[in-house]
Design a protein around this motif. Structure first.
Motif, PDB file in Angstrom:
ATOM      1  N   GLU A 271      10.167  -2.576  -5.532  1.00  0.00           N
ATOM      2  CA  GLU A 271       9.415  -3.608  -4.820  1.00  0.00           C
ATOM      3  C   GLU A 271       7.989  -3.640  -5.365  1.00  0.00           C
ATOM      4  OE1 GLU A 271      11.756  -2.834  -0.579  1.00  0.00           O
ATOM      5  OE2 GLU A 271       9.724  -2.085  -0.875  1.00  0.00           O
ATOM      6  N   PRO A 272       7.641  -4.657  -6.161  1.00  0.00           N
ATOM      7  CA  PRO A 272       6.284  -4.744  -6.722  1.00  0.00           C
ATOM      8  C   PRO A 272       5.235  -4.849  -5.620  1.00  0.00           C
ATOM      9  CG  PRO A 272       7.784  -6.283  -7.799  1.00  0.00           C
ATOM     10  CD  PRO A 272       8.491  -5.767  -6.597  1.00  0.00           C
TER      11      PRO A 272
ATOM     12  N   ILE B 107       3.648   4.110  -4.265  1.00  0.00           N
ATOM     13  CA  ILE B 107       3.049   3.001  -5.017  1.00  0.00           C
ATOM     14  C   ILE B 107       1.633   2.718  -4.522  1.00  0.00           C
ATOM     15  CG2 ILE B 107       3.212   0.535  -5.504  1.00  0.00           C
ATOM     16  CD1 ILE B 107       6.237   0.808  -5.444  1.00  0.00           C
TER      17      ILE B 107
ATOM     18  N   ARG C 111      10.866  -9.587  -1.982  1.00  0.00           N
ATOM     19  CA  ARG C 111       9.871  -8.889  -2.801  1.00  0.00           C
ATOM     20  C   ARG C 111      10.478  -8.381  -4.113  1.00  0.00           C
ATOM     21  NH1 ARG C 111       7.632  -4.122  -0.061  1.00  0.00           N
ATOM     22  NH2 ARG C 111       6.125  -4.171  -1.787  1.00  0.00           N
TER      23      ARG C 111
ATOM     24  N   ASP D  55       3.214  -6.268   0.944  1.00  0.00           N
ATOM     25  CA  ASP D  55       3.437  -4.821   0.966  1.00  0.00           C
ATOM     26  C   ASP D  55       3.060  -4.212   2.311  1.00  0.00           C
ATOM     27  OD1 ASP D  55       3.996  -2.316  -0.815  1.00  0.00           O
ATOM     28  OD2 ASP D  55       2.134  -1.857   0.237  1.00  0.00           O
TER      29      ASP D  55
END
Length: 260
Positions: free
Chosen positions: A11-12, A123, A66, A17
């Protein structure tokens, strides 16, 4: 990923986010609240259960968007979506809405969400130089159980969730002997697992391989040991496994397929 790879798509980092992180926390909180409810009031339990499942549905939708973007009518989009177990789980959590409460059904959902949440935190921590060491500590703490060495969801999570899903399906069958039985939920949940098995076979080139197949093989091995003590049960179970195997067999090239 390659065609024969079954893994949760990354998931970038983006605008969704933080909201997705909150949704995952709410989902896990809902599961804990439902699992630790000591009331016998069915309406209260149903309300807590539905709340947890709805958060899980929203989390699965956010993941699909996402990780894979806006839905497209293309073979590449379908390939990426269908080889992503976390995206496939959207169908599973939607099916759980049919029931009035299934703790066993929520366990694989919660397990997958915990792993995805930890990967998401890695991340976020990596984006800041000051918090980057914390990401390494988090990976080291969760490596093997939830994350791999690079901070992504570990393959062991997929195998564990698949085992939980097979167990949940068997528990739903056993509930037929209780007042909690729900024939529609049982039918839909087993069809969901059938779809997952077919997708695994398709991505593996027709071979019976993948996390869900491994889970069925593991459960089958334990059941065989038990029923082998009673010849009649062993014979009936052998016929049942052959029937189930035919349900997830891909049609051969050139065959038109027969109705089942």
């Amino acid at each position: 990923p390659p065609l024969n790879t079954v893994a949760m798509a990354p998931e970038p980092f983006g605008a969704l986010d933080a909201p997705h992180l909150l949704v995952r926390v709410a989902c896990l909180a809902g599961v804990v609240v439902y699992a630790t409810s000591f009331t016998t009031d069915s309406s209260v339990l149903r309300l807590k259960y539905k709340s947890a499942v709805r958060w899980a549905v929203l989390s699965a939708l956010l993941h699909a968007y996402r990780a894979h973007g806006v839905p497209k009518l293309s073979a590449d989009y379908a390939r990426r979506l269908f080889t992503d177990p976390h995206a496939q789980r959207l169908f599973g959590v939607l099916i759980l809405l049919v029931g009035s409460g299934s703790l066993f059904g929520l366990i694989p959902v919660a397990d997958a969400e915990v792993a995805a949440l930890l990967a998401q935190l890695v991340i976020r921590l990596r984006r800041n130089v000051k918090t980057r060491p914390l990401s390494l500590k988090l990976i080291a703490k969760c490596e093997g159980s939830f994350l791999d060495g690079s901070g992504r969801v570990a393959s062991g999570v997929l195998r564990r969730c698949s085992l939980f899903e097979v167990t949940a399906a068997l528990v739903l069958l056993l509930e037929f002997a209780t007042p909690r039985r729900n024939p529609i939920l049982v039918l839909l949940y087993w069809q969901y697992l059938q779809m997952r098995c077919l997708l695994e076979r398709a991505t593996a080139g027709g071979a019976a391989a993948g996390p869900l197949h491994e889970a069925f093989f593991a459960v089958d091995a334990r059941i065989v040991v038990v029923v082998a003590r009673v010849p009649l049960l062993a014979k009936g179970y052998a016929r049942l496994t052959k029937l189930l195997a035919r349900q997830v067999a891909l049609p051969k090239k050139g065959s038109t397929g027969k109705p089942r």
